[in-house]
Design a protein around this motif. Structure first.
Motif, mmCIF file in Angstrom:
data_model
loop_
_atom_site.group_PDB
_atom_site.id
_atom_site.type_symbol
_atom_site.label_atom_id
_atom_site.label_comp_id
_atom_site.label_asym_id
_atom_site.label_seq_id
_atom_site.Cartn_x
_atom_site.Cartn_y
_atom_site.Cartn_z
ATOM 1 N N GLU A 47 0.836 -1.202 0.000
ATOM 2 C CA GLU A 47 0.000 0.000 0.000
ATOM 3 C C GLU A 47 0.876 1.260 0.000
ATOM 4 O O GLU A 47 0.650 2.198 -0.769
ATOM 5 N N THR A 51 1.096 3.793 -3.671
ATOM 6 C CA THR A 51 0.160 4.927 -3.728
ATOM 7 C C THR A 51 0.667 6.192 -3.038
ATOM 8 O O THR A 51 -0.072 6.813 -2.266
ATOM 9 N N PRO A 52 1.906 6.617 -3.287
ATOM 10 C CA PRO A 52 2.312 7.884 -2.659
ATOM 11 C C PRO A 52 1.557 9.034 -3.332
ATOM 12 O O PRO A 52 1.863 9.389 -4.466
ATOM 13 N N PHE A 53 0.548 9.590 -2.650
ATOM 14 C CA PHE A 53 -0.308 10.621 -3.242
ATOM 15 C C PHE A 53 0.560 11.747 -3.815
ATOM 16 O O PHE A 53 1.496 12.166 -3.155
ATOM 17 N N SER A 56 -0.311 6.811 -8.275
ATOM 18 C CA SER A 56 -0.837 5.489 -7.970
ATOM 19 C C SER A 56 -0.387 4.527 -9.049
ATOM 20 O O SER A 56 -0.356 4.873 -10.227
ATOM 21 N N TRP A 62 -8.930 0.583 -6.506
ATOM 22 C CA TRP A 62 -8.130 0.084 -5.373
ATOM 23 C C TRP A 62 -8.518 0.856 -4.118
ATOM 24 O O TRP A 62 -8.712 2.068 -4.160
ATOM 25 N N ILE A 63 -8.632 0.154 -3.021
ATOM 26 C CA ILE A 63 -8.920 0.840 -1.746
ATOM 27 C C ILE A 63 -8.065 0.268 -0.626
ATOM 28 O O ILE A 63 -7.889 -0.949 -0.505
ATOM 29 N N HIS A 64 -7.508 1.183 0.137
ATOM 30 C CA HIS A 64 -6.816 0.810 1.370
ATOM 31 C C HIS A 64 -7.580 1.471 2.515
ATOM 32 O O HIS A 64 -7.874 2.661 2.457
ATOM 33 N N ASN B 101 -10.974 6.716 9.626
ATOM 34 C CA ASN B 101 -10.718 6.277 8.267
ATOM 35 C C ASN B 101 -11.908 6.579 7.350
ATOM 36 O O ASN B 101 -11.740 6.984 6.203
ATOM 37 N N MET B 105 -11.477 9.331 4.340
ATOM 38 C CA MET B 105 -11.723 8.973 2.937
ATOM 39 C C MET B 105 -12.968 9.673 2.405
ATOM 40 O O MET B 105 -13.369 9.436 1.267
ATOM 41 N N THR B 214 -8.024 5.344 -7.030
ATOM 42 C CA THR B 214 -7.309 4.871 -5.844
ATOM 43 C C THR B 214 -7.872 5.561 -4.608
ATOM 44 O O THR B 214 -7.890 6.781 -4.538
ATOM 45 N N PHE B 215 -8.357 4.774 -3.661
ATOM 46 C CA PHE B 215 -8.931 5.295 -2.417
ATOM 47 C C PHE B 215 -8.003 4.976 -1.244
ATOM 48 O O PHE B 215 -7.528 3.844 -1.137
ATOM 49 N N GLY B 216 -7.815 5.926 -0.379
ATOM 50 C CA GLY B 216 -7.057 5.639 0.847
ATOM 51 C C GLY B 216 -5.570 5.528 0.596
ATOM 52 O O GLY B 216 -4.898 4.657 1.141
ATOM 53 N N ALA B 217 -5.051 6.419 -0.244
ATOM 54 C CA ALA B 217 -3.631 6.402 -0.593
ATOM 55 C C ALA B 217 -2.756 6.817 0.594
ATOM 56 O O ALA B 217 -3.253 7.220 1.640
ATOM 57 N N PHE B 218 -1.482 6.723 0.347
ATOM 58 C CA PHE B 218 -0.466 7.086 1.345
ATOM 59 C C PHE B 218 -0.091 8.555 1.124
ATOM 60 O O PHE B 218 0.191 8.951 -0.008
ATOM 61 N N THR B 223 1.812 16.381 1.652
ATOM 62 C CA THR B 223 0.411 16.484 1.227
ATOM 63 C C THR B 223 -0.612 16.244 2.338
ATOM 64 O O THR B 223 -1.773 16.616 2.207
ATOM 65 N N PHE B 227 -5.078 17.494 3.289
ATOM 66 C CA PHE B 227 -6.253 16.627 3.458
ATOM 67 C C PHE B 227 -7.015 17.031 4.721
ATOM 68 O O PHE B 227 -8.240 17.095 4.739
#
Lengths: 296, 402
Positions: A47, A51-53, A56, A62-64, B101, B105, B214-218, B223, B227
């Motif tokens: 993860e 996915t470093p915002f 992606s 994809w969901i974390h 969470n 999100m 992509t949901f819930g990225a790092f 950044t 958020f």
């Protein structure tokens, strides 16, 4: 399988270590599952590196969410697809490490399997918490040195054998449970494809050697994975409705010493007094596998 | 005097049934919950509706714990489903990590919380400690006064949460047992009116293989802060939306329970009693008695605790001589309830200078008799005269047990 490799849906350019096992595991999983897939990824290396915002690597939705809830999030994804009339077309696949799967997330995963949600869970077992710095998990093998079970003057490392996760998942009444290894991409792709085509909760337990945590050269990931299978420390088999239906035979098993010697996490077994005895114990695990899974 | 035509619509049902009915007419696609007292009846009624085929296009996920209940809704909401759960106390606490969470999100999950005390010691009765402990999770929190409001607030909260400008989850906080298990006359929400009031959930971003996201990225230090800022901005946008939605609801259904706040005998009040939840009914009864004697006592109901209506509260108490805040919770270590602390905080940054005192009351379901409310009002009258505020205190402590 066709001679052309199936397309994968995870791009390069992620921030994984050189030789990263998770990148292989994710790649092979998506090669098996195909593009009509929603991926649920618990917290872990995969993860973080993919996915470093605002970037992606995922070319599928994809969901974390969290470290311990992938089984439950997958349940919700599947339920929502059903409720919205989209389930027939879309596959739900969760890809998690051994920590999130076998330890902290086991409750949520067990709940999801017991309820019979139609999804596939892939555990990429690199045998420790690699994301936080190689701490022991319940997937860590006997005598492996980790930062929370280090080898020391009075310790040979992790004192317990691996938790038998495939058996636990099969005991939930799963229609399909299989072990595989990233060292055998075709096997992994085939099993993931099969798992995602079966209705109900299916489970793939994939061996995924981590160069950083295990201590081997970054070019050797797939080689080490193969060695685990060839020494019979990682039996590859399929279980359908709780019964073993197929086993990958190992004609001439190699001694476990070859596998152990190639990794820093077992280095102490070759330097400490009494190490030979420990290696014999590990050989006994492989011998048990040969007998139990009829590997020969 | 209740209009006879309206009276005809009223039925006497259990609070939990009425809330379950409300959830049903909001047309959820995924319900996921774990039974826990005193929320249990809500999920039992919903289960029965499911068994009777009364909720179309809906899946009910019978999870193994509250943590999975909220986690399943995270997945479901991300796929574009309207989602519902109900919980309380330890269950809500077990959800804590996933609450952050959900809101992080920006998934507009809506949940009913049948408020209950938290362990230890274990206690199943009502206070607000469970929800107050979740105040920084980034969820909206609307506290309701009676069963009708508990019902009516659900479609309102969906409408607010699912606004694409907001996209923040929310909880309707109703007092456990006092409201969840009471039988009182209510008008059950009509399906046609609700369909008219609450449009289908149409999120801009969903998990869809046709358009992968992509949901819930790092997020790194580069950044992450933005958020958090955008989340706060969304909460600020919810403030006027809560007001507007309460008024829209009134236009469609003919009932109004307040927006962010509501007043009772408030306009000319010299002494203001502030509180949240079902205690307000008792307070209003006591105030009626004072008003009959010609004393200018008023009530300030705080309906929205998150987002916190700072401006509205300052305005509502600006002419008062003294304010007393009743809190069914305590932030241990401050000797104060949360509403008291926050009220003082927002007044400090305004031009309003009113003495404010606080009482922490009704812990673990302890009854709050009218005599105690009257005693509090008498103390507040003294403060209004002296201008000297006092430390917050526990109401009706039993010294003999200490």
């Amino acid at each position: 399988m066709s001679k052309t490799a199936p397309k994968t849906y995870i791009t390069s350019g992620h921030s994984g270590c050189a030789g990263c096992c998770d990148a292989f595991a994710a790649k092979f999983t998506l090669m098996g599952a195909g593009p009509n897939t929603i991926v649920i990824n618990p917290t872990g290396c995969l993860e973080v590196m993919s996915t470093p915002f605002p970037y992606s690597s995922w070319q599928v939705p994809w969901i974390h969410s969290l470290f311990e809830n992938a089984g439950a999030v997958a349940s919700g994804v599947e339920a929502a697809l059903k409720a919205l009339g989209k389930k027939d077309d879309v596959k739900v696949v969760s890809i998690g490490g051994d920590g999130s799967t076998m330890d902290i997330g086991l409750g949520a995963l067990s709940g999801a399997f017991e309820r019979g949600h139609d999804f596939t869970y892939v555990c990429m077992d690199n045998e420790a918490y690699m994301n936080t710095g190689v701490q022991r998990s319940s997937g860590t093998p006997f005598d492996a040195s980790t930062t929370t079970t280090p080898a020391g003057k009075v310790s040979f490392g992790n004192p317990r054998p691996k938790k038998n996760m495939p058996a636990i998942m099969a005991a939930h009444g799963s229609p399909y449970v299989a072990t595989t290894s990233i060292g055998f991409p075709r096997d992994m792709i085939r099993k993931v494809k099969k798992a995602t085509e079966i209705v109900g909760p299916t489970y793939i337990h994939a061996q995924a050697p981590c160069p950083t945590g295990w201590g081997f050269d970054t070019s050797k990931t797939l080689e080490i994975a193969k060695l685990a299978v060839e020494t019979c420390l990682w039996p590859m088999y399929e279980m359908e409705n709780g019964e073993i239906t197929q086993v990958r035979k190992v004609k001439n098993p190699r001694p476990v010493e070859e596998y152990l010697r190639a990794q820093k996490r077992f280095k102490h077994l070759f330097t400490m007094e009494g190490g030979e005895e420990e290696i014999k114990k590990i050989q006994a695990i492989a011998d048990w596998n040969i007998k139990h899974f009829e590997l020969q | 005097m209740i209009d006879p035509a309206y009276r005809k619509k009223m039925v006497v049902v259990e609070g939990s049934y009425a809330v379950a009915h409300s959830a049903k007419v909001c047309r959820p696609n995924v319900i996921s919950a774990y039974p826990i007292t005193p929320q249990t009846h809500i999920v039992e009624h919903l289960s029965q509706f499911m068994a009777d085929g009364e909720i179309p296009n809906c899946e009910y996920v019978n999870v193994e714990a509250e943590f999975s209940a909220i986690s399943a809704l995270i997945g479901a909401s991300a796929v574009g489903a309207r989602t519902y759960s109900a919980t309380t106390s330890q269950g809500l606490l077990l959800m804590h990590e996933a609450l952050f969470n959900t809101s992080g999100m920006r998934l507009p999950v809506v949940m009913t919380v049948a408020n209950r005390a938290v362990s230890a010691p274990i206690n199943i009765w009502n206070d607000h400690q469970d929800a107050i402990a979740q105040r920084d999770t980034g969820w909206m929190q609307l506290y309701v006064e009676d069963v009708q409001e508990a019902c009516d607030t659900l479609p309102q909260l969906y409408k607010i949460a699912e606004d694409n400008e907001i996209m923040v989850p929310g909880m309707v906080c109703m007092d456990g047992f006092i409201l969840s298990h009471v039988y009182e006359p209510v008008v059950l929400l009509e399906q046609d009116l609700t369909d008219n009031f609450l449009p289908p959930f149409q999120p801009e971003d969903i998990l869809d293989p046709e358009d992968p996201k992509t949901f819930g990225a790092f997020a790194s230090p580069d950044t992450y802060e933005e958020f958090r800022y955008l989340h706060e901005q969304a909460m600020q946008k919810a403030l006027p939306k809560i007001e507007a939605t309460a008024k829209e609801f009134e236009e469609v259904y003919g009932r109004y329970h307040g927006g962010l706040i509501d007043g009772y005998m408030l306009d000319d009040a010299e002494i203001v009693v502030m509180a949240m939840g079902s205690i307000l009914g008792t307070v209003k009864d006591v105030v009626d008695k004072y008003r009959a004697k010609g004393e200018k006592i008023g009530v300030l109901k705080v309906r929205s605790f998150r987002p916190f209506p700072k401006e509205q509260i300052c305005k509502a108490v600006k002419n008062a001589h003294a304010v007393v805040v009743l809190d069914k919770n305590i932030s241990i270590g401050t000797n104060e309830g949360a509403l008291f602390t926050e009220t003082k905080s927002c007044l400090y940054n305004s031009k309003v200078r009113v003495p404010v005192i606080g009482y922490t009351i009704g812990h673990g379901g302890r009854d709050i008799p009218v005599e105690s409310i009257a005693k509090v009002i008498e103390e507040t009258k003294k403060v209004a005269k002296s201008g000297i505020t006092i430390e917050s205190q526990f109401m009706d402590l039993k010294e003999e047990l200490l």
